[in-house]
Design an enzyme around this catalytic site. Structure first.
Site, PDB file in Angstrom:
ATOM      1  N   ASP A 233       2.434  -1.755  -4.456  1.00 39.79           N
ATOM      2  CA  ASP A 233       1.181  -1.089  -4.649  1.00 39.79           C
ATOM      3  C   ASP A 233       0.418  -1.835  -5.669  1.00 39.79           C
ATOM      4  O   ASP A 233       1.092  -2.409  -6.581  1.00 39.79           O
ATOM      5  CB  ASP A 233       1.051   0.287  -4.616  1.00 39.79           C
ATOM      6  CG  ASP A 233      -0.145   1.029  -4.220  1.00 39.79           C
ATOM      7  OD1 ASP A 233      -0.181   1.539  -3.059  1.00 39.79           O
ATOM      8  OD2 ASP A 233      -1.298   0.897  -4.749  1.00 39.79           O
ATOM      9  N   ILE A 234      -1.069  -1.845  -5.566  1.00 36.80           N
ATOM     10  CA  ILE A 234      -1.826  -2.451  -6.644  1.00 36.80           C
ATOM     11  C   ILE A 234      -1.826  -1.560  -7.725  1.00 36.80           C
ATOM     12  O   ILE A 234      -2.201  -2.010  -8.928  1.00 36.80           O
ATOM     13  CB  ILE A 234      -3.167  -2.675  -6.112  1.00 36.80           C
ATOM     14  CG1 ILE A 234      -3.979  -3.700  -6.970  1.00 36.80           C
ATOM     15  CG2 ILE A 234      -3.945  -1.275  -5.808  1.00 36.80           C
ATOM     16  CD1 ILE A 234      -5.070  -4.573  -6.296  1.00 36.80           C
ATOM     17  N   ARG A 235      -1.677  -0.392  -7.927  1.00 37.16           N
ATOM     18  CA  ARG A 235      -1.245   0.640  -9.012  1.00 37.16           C
ATOM     19  C   ARG A 235       0.001   1.073  -9.138  1.00 37.16           C
ATOM     20  O   ARG A 235       0.905   1.152  -8.140  1.00 37.16           O
ATOM     21  CB  ARG A 235      -2.348   1.606  -8.772  1.00 37.16           C
ATOM     22  CG  ARG A 235      -2.364   2.631  -7.634  1.00 37.16           C
ATOM     23  CD  ARG A 235      -3.288   3.051  -7.266  1.00 37.16           C
ATOM     24  NE  ARG A 235      -3.152   3.831  -6.032  1.00 37.16           N
ATOM     25  CZ  ARG A 235      -3.017   5.208  -5.830  1.00 37.16           C
ATOM     26  NH1 ARG A 235      -3.072   5.982  -6.982  1.00 37.16           N
ATOM     27  NH2 ARG A 235      -2.763   5.687  -4.730  1.00 37.16           N
TER      28      ARG A 235
ATOM     29  N   LEU B 168       1.586   3.373  -2.066  1.00 36.85           N
ATOM     30  CA  LEU B 168       1.013   4.787  -2.592  1.00 36.85           C
ATOM     31  C   LEU B 168      -0.146   5.234  -1.868  1.00 36.85           C
ATOM     32  O   LEU B 168      -0.660   6.394  -2.323  1.00 36.85           O
ATOM     33  CB  LEU B 168       0.640   4.483  -4.207  1.00 36.85           C
ATOM     34  CG  LEU B 168       1.689   4.279  -5.045  1.00 36.85           C
ATOM     35  CD1 LEU B 168       1.438   3.716  -6.441  1.00 36.85           C
ATOM     36  CD2 LEU B 168       2.699   5.772  -5.393  1.00 36.85           C
ATOM     37  N   GLY B 169      -0.365   4.839  -0.966  1.00 32.73           N
ATOM     38  CA  GLY B 169      -1.413   5.284   0.098  1.00 32.73           C
ATOM     39  C   GLY B 169      -1.180   6.570   0.986  1.00 32.73           C
ATOM     40  O   GLY B 169      -0.209   7.172   0.802  1.00 32.73           O
ATOM     41  N   GLN B 170      -1.969   6.995   1.649  1.00 38.25           N
ATOM     42  CA  GLN B 170      -1.618   8.437   2.492  1.00 38.25           C
ATOM     43  C   GLN B 170      -0.600   8.038   3.595  1.00 38.25           C
ATOM     44  O   GLN B 170       0.344   9.007   3.510  1.00 38.25           O
ATOM     45  CB  GLN B 170      -2.903   8.612   3.320  1.00 38.25           C
ATOM     46  CG  GLN B 170      -2.767   9.974   4.011  1.00 38.25           C
ATOM     47  CD  GLN B 170      -3.702  10.171   5.227  1.00 38.25           C
ATOM     48  OE1 GLN B 170      -4.458   9.164   5.729  1.00 38.25           O
ATOM     49  NE2 GLN B 170      -3.847  11.343   5.776  1.00 38.25           N
TER      50      GLN B 170
ATOM     51  N   ASP C  16      -0.881  -7.081  -5.643  1.00 38.33           N
ATOM     52  CA  ASP C  16      -2.225  -7.052  -5.196  1.00 38.33           C
ATOM     53  C   ASP C  16      -1.936  -8.161  -3.777  1.00 38.33           C
ATOM     54  O   ASP C  16      -1.708  -9.296  -3.848  1.00 38.33           O
ATOM     55  CB  ASP C  16      -2.949  -7.928  -6.057  1.00 38.33           C
ATOM     56  CG  ASP C  16      -4.385  -8.088  -5.532  1.00 38.33           C
ATOM     57  OD1 ASP C  16      -4.572  -8.114  -4.252  1.00 38.33           O
ATOM     58  OD2 ASP C  16      -5.386  -8.592  -6.349  1.00 38.33           O
TER      59      ASP C  16
ATOM     60  N   TYR D  88     -14.869  -1.987   9.330  1.00 44.08           N
ATOM     61  CA  TYR D  88     -13.514  -1.616   9.288  1.00 44.08           C
ATOM     62  C   TYR D  88     -12.900  -1.940  10.956  1.00 44.08           C
ATOM     63  O   TYR D  88     -11.827  -2.610  11.067  1.00 44.08           O
ATOM     64  CB  TYR D  88     -13.367  -0.012   9.111  1.00 44.08           C
ATOM     65  CG  TYR D  88     -12.026   0.515   9.258  1.00 44.08           C
ATOM     66  CD1 TYR D  88     -10.934   0.433   8.506  1.00 44.08           C
ATOM     67  CD2 TYR D  88     -11.663   1.309  10.361  1.00 44.08           C
ATOM     68  CE1 TYR D  88      -9.679   0.952   8.474  1.00 44.08           C
ATOM     69  CE2 TYR D  88     -10.718   1.870  10.372  1.00 44.08           C
ATOM     70  CZ  TYR D  88      -9.537   1.942   9.388  1.00 44.08           C
ATOM     71  OH  TYR D  88      -8.570   2.467   9.490  1.00 44.08           O
TER      72      TYR D  88
ATOM     73  N   GLY E  55       0.577  -1.312   0.039  1.00 42.29           N
ATOM     74  CA  GLY E  55       0.015   0.076  -0.093  1.00 42.29           C
ATOM     75  C   GLY E  55       0.758   1.404  -0.113  1.00 42.29           C
ATOM     76  O   GLY E  55       0.660   2.337   0.783  1.00 42.29           O
TER      77      GLY E  55
HETATM   78  N1  SER Z   1      -8.936   7.451   9.486  1.00 47.64           N
HETATM   79  C1  SER Z   1      -9.333   6.057   9.495  1.00 47.64           C
HETATM   80  C2  SER Z   1     -10.945   6.392   8.860  1.00 47.64           C
HETATM   81  O1  SER Z   1     -11.139   7.384   9.151  1.00 47.64           O
HETATM   82  C3  SER Z   1      -9.300   5.868  10.881  1.00 47.64           C
HETATM   83  O2  SER Z   1      -8.330   5.004  11.155  1.00 47.64           O
HETATM   84  O3  SER Z   1     -11.204   5.384   8.575  1.00 47.64           O
END
Ligand code: SER
Length: 315
Positions: A34-36, A10-12, A52, A141, A8
């Site tokens: 990353d997947i992309r 390329l994520g935040q 992936d 989540y 992951g």
């Molecule tokens: N930042 C996350 C969310 O809002 C919480 O871990 O899903």
């Protein structure tokens, strides 16, 4: 010497963590996946592979090829998206995690993955939420995060995998945007304040959640990975936070820099419900006691830095 595989990337979090790790451990010692694939420093500035995370065989192959000794598993769906697509979230968040843990077990790697304030639920004490407390989240989540914490504990106890983790609050940053999270308002508000001078918050006034600025989150990851194992009691799920804020607090701080800033509300019932199921403020004293966690940025210093950095980027 660490050789680290990041999923992951390329994520935040990944976007900034990869840069920091490459600086600290050497470019060739950080394999971003990353997947992309996009036109970005994470991809061009060092080893990068498409991955992936639901493909465990490919993850194993890459980790072996680069002879990594550390896995930082970041690929996951955030809370609001997970609530819209719960089965996808289960398959990706749990499937990816168990694959990454298996690779760590097979190749004897140290392991890090983030948990979240989302691992708490409505029956958790709302204020100064303790490290060890009731965890009955009502979101997919949250179910994934609690299961993940337990799974990491299990891999440590059963197989001796050096698993470590942090329960992150909302993370605020200016490099890569978050996507599909409940705390995302606290990032969007800065962009919109500079772009339009106004922001419509999808989270209601008076809704408190914990937040932290990205530099503090990155330091916490590195510090925890480097921490002496003998000092760690809660290895997989340390509460960490820098501030507990509601949208109007962030708005008021922005107003000090942009006096005409106008904060309005258009509450999204889905994300509001998630926010209300989470704590108002969590207690990070175990992280401080066990490995010296301390956030540097508060709301004031974060706001000043965030607005400066976004202006430098042309906002
Ligand atoms: N930042 C996350 C969310 O809002 C919480 O871990 O899903």
């Amino acid at each position: 010497m660490k050789k680290i595989l990041v999923t992951g990337a390329l994520g935040q979090i990944g976007t900034e963590l990869v840069a920091k790790l490459r600086q600290g451990y050497g470019v060739d010692n950080v394999i971003a996946t990353d997947i992309r694939e996009i036109d970005h420093d994470v991809v061009k500035g060092g080893p990068f592979e498409l991955l992936d995370v639901t493909d465990g065989a490919n993850m194993h192959e890459l980790a072996s090829k680069y002879e990594v000794d550390t896995i930082i598993h970041l690929a996951a769906l955030l809370s609001a998206t997970a609530e819209e697509k719960p089965l996808l979230a289960w398959n990706l968040n749990m499937g990816g995690l168990v694959n990454a843990l298996e690779v760590a077990r097979e190749l004897n790697c140290q392991f890090f993955t983030p948990s979240s304030i989302g691992a708490f639920g409505p029956s958790t004490p709302k204020n100064a939420t303790p490290q060890d407390t009731i965890q009955r989240p009502t979101t997919m989540y949250g179910v994934n995060k609690v299961s993940g914490e337990l799974l990491c504990d299990y891999y440590y106890q059963k197989f001796g995998v050096e698993t470590r983790g942090l329960r992150f609050p909302g993370l605020i940053s200016y490099e890569a945007p978050p996507g599909g999270g409940t705390t995302d308002y606290a990032v969007e508000i800065y962009y919109e304040a500079l772009k339009k001078g106004t922001y419509e918050s999808f989270i209601a006034e008076g809704t408190y959640m914990d937040m932290m600025y990205m530099p503090d989150a990155l330091n916490a990851i590195v510090q925890l990975l480097e921490a002496d194992a003998s000092t760690l009691i809660h290895r997989n799920c340390f509460n960490v936070t820098a501030m507990s804020v509601a949208p109007e607090d962030v708005g008021a701080e922005i107003k000090k820099h942009i006096p005409q800033f106008d904060l309005r509300y258009k509450v999204d019932p889905a994300r509001q419900a998630i926010a209300e199921s989470w704590p108002d403020s969590i207690d990070a004293s175990c992280a401080t006691a066990e490995w010296g966690f301390k956030a540097q940025f508060d709301l004031q210093s974060m706001t000043t830095d965030m607005l400066e950095k976004l202006k430098e980027k042309g906002y």
